[in-house]
Design a protein around this motif. Structure first.
Motif, mmCIF file in Angstrom:
data_model
loop_
_atom_site.group_PDB
_atom_site.id
_atom_site.type_symbol
_atom_site.label_atom_id
_atom_site.label_comp_id
_atom_site.label_asym_id
_atom_site.label_seq_id
_atom_site.Cartn_x
_atom_site.Cartn_y
_atom_site.Cartn_z
ATOM 1 N N THR A 41 0.839 -1.197 0.000
ATOM 2 C CA THR A 41 0.000 0.000 0.000
ATOM 3 C C THR A 41 0.875 1.247 0.000
ATOM 4 O OG1 THR A 41 -1.647 -1.190 1.299
ATOM 5 C CG2 THR A 41 -1.837 1.211 1.238
ATOM 6 N N ALA A 42 0.675 2.116 -0.993
ATOM 7 C CA ALA A 42 1.448 3.355 -1.063
ATOM 8 C C ALA A 42 1.230 4.157 0.215
ATOM 9 C CB ALA A 42 1.030 4.174 -2.278
ATOM 10 N N ALA A 43 2.338 4.557 0.852
ATOM 11 C CA ALA A 43 2.233 5.243 2.141
ATOM 12 C C ALA A 43 2.048 6.749 1.991
ATOM 13 C CB ALA A 43 3.477 4.956 2.983
ATOM 14 N N MET A 44 2.487 7.300 0.860
ATOM 15 C CA MET A 44 2.422 8.759 0.701
ATOM 16 C C MET A 44 1.272 9.175 -0.211
ATOM 17 S SD MET A 44 5.113 11.535 -0.948
ATOM 18 C CE MET A 44 6.429 11.360 0.240
ATOM 19 N N THR A 45 0.483 10.141 0.249
ATOM 20 C CA THR A 45 -0.496 10.812 -0.591
ATOM 21 C C THR A 45 -0.098 12.275 -0.673
ATOM 22 O OG1 THR A 45 -2.239 9.314 0.139
ATOM 23 C CG2 THR A 45 -2.948 11.391 -0.868
ATOM 24 N N LEU A 46 0.158 12.752 -1.890
ATOM 25 C CA LEU A 46 0.470 14.171 -2.070
ATOM 26 C C LEU A 46 -0.810 14.866 -2.491
ATOM 27 C CD1 LEU A 46 2.691 16.365 -2.080
ATOM 28 C CD2 LEU A 46 3.005 15.867 -4.525
ATOM 29 N N ARG A 47 -1.249 15.819 -1.677
ATOM 30 C CA ARG A 47 -2.565 16.406 -1.909
ATOM 31 C C ARG A 47 -2.572 17.892 -1.576
ATOM 32 N NH1 ARG A 47 -5.377 17.369 2.501
ATOM 33 N NH2 ARG A 47 -7.407 17.149 1.528
ATOM 34 N N GLY A 48 -3.648 18.511 -1.944
ATOM 35 C CA GLY A 48 -3.818 19.913 -1.617
ATOM 36 C C GLY A 48 -5.268 20.307 -1.845
ATOM 37 N N ARG A 49 -5.503 21.620 -1.956
ATOM 38 C CA ARG A 49 -6.853 22.101 -2.209
ATOM 39 C C ARG A 49 -6.822 23.082 -3.373
ATOM 40 N NH1 ARG A 49 -10.653 20.348 1.193
ATOM 41 N NH2 ARG A 49 -9.927 19.583 3.214
ATOM 42 N N VAL A 50 -7.873 23.050 -4.149
ATOM 43 C CA VAL A 50 -7.972 23.950 -5.299
ATOM 44 C C VAL A 50 -7.888 25.391 -4.792
ATOM 45 C CG1 VAL A 50 -9.512 24.780 -7.123
ATOM 46 C CG2 VAL A 50 -9.309 22.310 -6.656
ATOM 47 N N ALA A 51 -6.955 26.167 -5.406
ATOM 48 C CA ALA A 51 -6.707 27.529 -4.940
ATOM 49 C C ALA A 51 -7.496 28.569 -5.726
ATOM 50 C CB ALA A 51 -5.211 27.838 -5.030
ATOM 51 N N ALA A 52 -7.900 28.235 -6.942
ATOM 52 C CA ALA A 52 -8.671 29.178 -7.768
ATOM 53 C C ALA A 52 -9.361 28.384 -8.872
ATOM 54 C CB ALA A 52 -7.758 30.235 -8.392
ATOM 55 N N VAL A 53 -10.477 28.920 -9.338
ATOM 56 C CA VAL A 53 -11.206 28.292 -10.448
ATOM 57 C C VAL A 53 -11.577 29.399 -11.416
ATOM 58 C CG1 VAL A 53 -13.319 27.072 -11.115
ATOM 59 C CG2 VAL A 53 -12.154 26.446 -8.990
ATOM 60 N N ARG A 54 -11.387 29.169 -12.705
ATOM 61 C CA ARG A 54 -11.842 30.169 -13.685
ATOM 62 C C ARG A 54 -12.293 29.461 -14.952
ATOM 63 N NH1 ARG A 54 -7.808 32.954 -12.763
ATOM 64 N NH2 ARG A 54 -8.885 34.859 -13.366
ATOM 65 N N THR A 55 -13.247 30.067 -15.615
ATOM 66 C CA THR A 55 -13.643 29.548 -16.925
ATOM 67 C C THR A 55 -12.923 30.374 -17.983
ATOM 68 O OG1 THR A 55 -15.551 30.994 -16.923
ATOM 69 C CG2 THR A 55 -15.908 28.742 -16.179
ATOM 70 N N VAL A 56 -12.501 29.703 -19.037
ATOM 71 C CA VAL A 56 -11.790 30.390 -20.123
ATOM 72 C C VAL A 56 -12.455 30.023 -21.451
ATOM 73 C CG1 VAL A 56 -9.575 30.498 -18.912
ATOM 74 C CG2 VAL A 56 -10.100 28.515 -20.358
ATOM 75 N N PRO A 57 -12.370 30.908 -22.410
ATOM 76 C CA PRO A 57 -12.975 30.633 -23.713
ATOM 77 C C PRO A 57 -12.065 29.770 -24.587
ATOM 78 C CG PRO A 57 -11.996 32.824 -23.703
ATOM 79 C CD PRO A 57 -11.812 32.269 -22.315
ATOM 80 N N ALA A 58 -12.643 29.148 -25.578
ATOM 81 C CA ALA A 58 -11.864 28.401 -26.571
ATOM 82 C C ALA A 58 -10.724 29.280 -27.073
ATOM 83 C CB ALA A 58 -12.762 27.981 -27.729
ATOM 84 N N GLY A 59 -9.529 28.688 -27.171
ATOM 85 C CA GLY A 59 -8.380 29.427 -27.696
ATOM 86 C C GLY A 59 -7.527 30.076 -26.633
ATOM 87 N N ALA A 60 -7.999 30.125 -25.375
ATOM 88 C CA ALA A 60 -7.212 30.776 -24.330
ATOM 89 C C ALA A 60 -5.915 30.008 -24.081
ATOM 90 C CB ALA A 60 -8.024 30.842 -23.033
ATOM 91 N N GLY A 61 -4.819 30.731 -23.956
ATOM 92 C CA GLY A 61 -3.542 30.109 -23.626
ATOM 93 C C GLY A 61 -3.409 29.953 -22.122
ATOM 94 N N VAL A 62 -2.724 28.918 -21.695
ATOM 95 C CA VAL A 62 -2.688 28.576 -20.280
ATOM 96 C C VAL A 62 -1.257 28.422 -19.796
ATOM 97 C CG1 VAL A 62 -3.204 26.705 -18.656
ATOM 98 C CG2 VAL A 62 -4.965 27.534 -20.218
ATOM 99 N N SER A 63 -0.928 29.141 -18.754
ATOM 100 C CA SER A 63 0.367 29.093 -18.065
ATOM 101 C C SER A 63 1.499 29.529 -19.003
ATOM 102 C CB SER A 63 0.617 27.704 -17.463
ATOM 103 O OG SER A 63 1.751 27.723 -16.607
ATOM 104 N N TYR A 64 2.727 29.556 -18.438
ATOM 105 C CA TYR A 64 3.879 30.088 -19.188
ATOM 106 C C TYR A 64 4.007 29.432 -20.555
ATOM 107 C CZ TYR A 64 5.543 31.879 -14.663
ATOM 108 O OH TYR A 64 5.667 32.523 -13.468
#
Ligand SMILES: *Cc1c(COP(=O)(O)O)cnc(C)c1O
Length: 385
Positions: A240-263
């Motif tokens: 059984t894997a002992a480590m769970t790497l987790r977190g919580r969603v920090a932001a949510v946004r909707t974007v239109p078709a064609g939007a570029g994402v991150s660097y």
């Protein structure tokens, strides 16, 4: 939010993995390898959980790692095997740490340190059997083993063990290493040494090469519930894997078709969609190149999209009703529906070992306690730093 980002370490899983591996492997002694901060899980709590699961030795690479375990009050037998040119063998000997020695020079340094302390150093000689890292070359075995035996006769050293490490390249190569190790055991006997411990196998060979088990196996990746094999996952090995790497969603946004994402806009939305921001990045050990990995949000898998940044990355959740604060699991136990460290390894061109070990110092570790042990010997559950 305290669980904004965290690694949850299930010490009960570590204990159960050790118990399970011990049942399968059946050697007289079991070393739990807790180098590199317990493969990122936390060396001290993992060591306690592994001891509770029946391990009777601990292994680390460096003397500093060994001394940190001693400083935490762990007094189990402990071996450190990787040293710089000017090792503090005296500190190790004073702390009852066995020294893994790989050269005539190191044998002399250990004997000198023991002489200064007026003590006997427990040492284990590492033989080179094909990996070509450290370890004494076969041509030098007679000289180095005779030197160690001479120091043993005058009470400066006790040569407790002989060990080596496999390349895990192929059955033929590992068999050649086993035969080399056999010659090393014979050379030690010829030099007048009687060793208590002979050990060659780490998790992979402990499971699949019974001839390499000898009196002890050194179990690293398996105790963390990860598989050392490409053709068998944790569940197939009963781990059984002992480590769970987790977190919580920090932001949510909707974007239109064609939007570029991150660097660098590696990814653009093909259609209107919703993006969830996960507050872990390569500073936390999330591999920057794993931009086709998956995470589970509220138990459902979604693709990572765009460049993974230092502190954060984005996930395409489509039309799912994901909200700020929802749970994100990067990897964990596959039985919970989480992606695995092995999947992240595949996405990043690396292996599960690397994925769990690299989790950064900024990520707090939260420990789920092991069940209280039946007898004395310590409870991993009290071990959270
Ligand atoms: C890291 C290491 C191990 C543990 O290997 P796993 O594949 O994680 O079981 C055993 N022995 C030595 C010498 C090591 O460096």
């Amino acid at each position: 939010m305290t669980d904004f980002r965290e690694a949850v370490i299930d010490l009960g899983a570590v204990q159960a993995n050790v118990e399970h591996l011990r049942r399968l492997i059946g050697t007289r002694h079991t070393m739990a390898v807790v180098k590199a901060n317990g493969y990122g899980h936390g060396a001290v709590p993992v060591a306690r959980a592994a001891l509770a699961g029946g391990a009777d030795w601990l292994g680390v690479a460096d003397i500093d790692e060994a001394l940190a375990l001693r400083a935490a009050g762990i007094d189990a037998p402990l071996l450190a095997w990787l040293h710089g040119p000017d090792p503090d063998f005296a500190a190790a000997i004073a702390a009852d740490v066995d020294l893994g020695l790989s050269s005539a020079l190191q044998v002399r340094q250990a004997a000198d340190a023991a002489t200064r302390l007026g003590r006997t150093a427990n040492v284990q000689v590492k033989l080179e059997t094909g990996l070509n890292r450290n370890g004494v070359d076969e041509a030098d075995w007679p000289e180095v083993l005779a030197l160690a035996a001479a120091f043993e006769r005058v009470g400066r050293l006790r040569v407790r063990g002989l060990f080596s490490h496999l390349a895990n390249t192929s059955p033929v190569d590992d068999q050649a290493a086993v035969e080399s190790f056999e010659r090393g055991l014979a050379a030690a006997a010829a030099a007048g040494l009687t060793v208590e411990l002979a050990h060659l196998a780490s998790t992979a060979a402990a499971l699949r090469l019974p001839a390499a088990r000898y009196s002890m196996v050194r179990l690293g990746i398996g105790i963390y519930g990860q598989s050392p094999f490409a053709d068998a996952d944790s569940a197939a090995l009963g781990l059984t894997a002992a480590m769970t790497l987790r977190g919580r969603v920090a932001a949510v946004r909707t974007v239109p078709a064609g939007a570029g994402v991150s660097y660098d806009y590696l990814w653009r939305a093909a259609a209107d969609t919703t993006l969830a921001l996960v507050p872990l990045g390569y500073a936390d050990g999330v591999p920057r190149q794993a931009d086709n990995a998956r995470v589970a949000i509220n138990g459902v898998p979604y693709p990572v999209v765009g460049r993974i940044a230092m502190d954060q990355f984005l996930v395409d959740v489509g039309t799912a009703p994901v909200a700020v604060g929802d749970e994100v699991v990067l990897f964990g136990d596959a039985a919970t529906g989480a992606p695995t460290a092995a999947e992240w390894g595949a996405a990043a061109g690396t292996i599960n070992y690397d994925i769990v070990t690299r989790v950064g110092a900024r990520v707090p570790r939260r420990y789920l306690p092991a069940a209280a042990p039946a007898g004395p010997g310590g409870n991993g559950g009290t071990a959270a730093p």
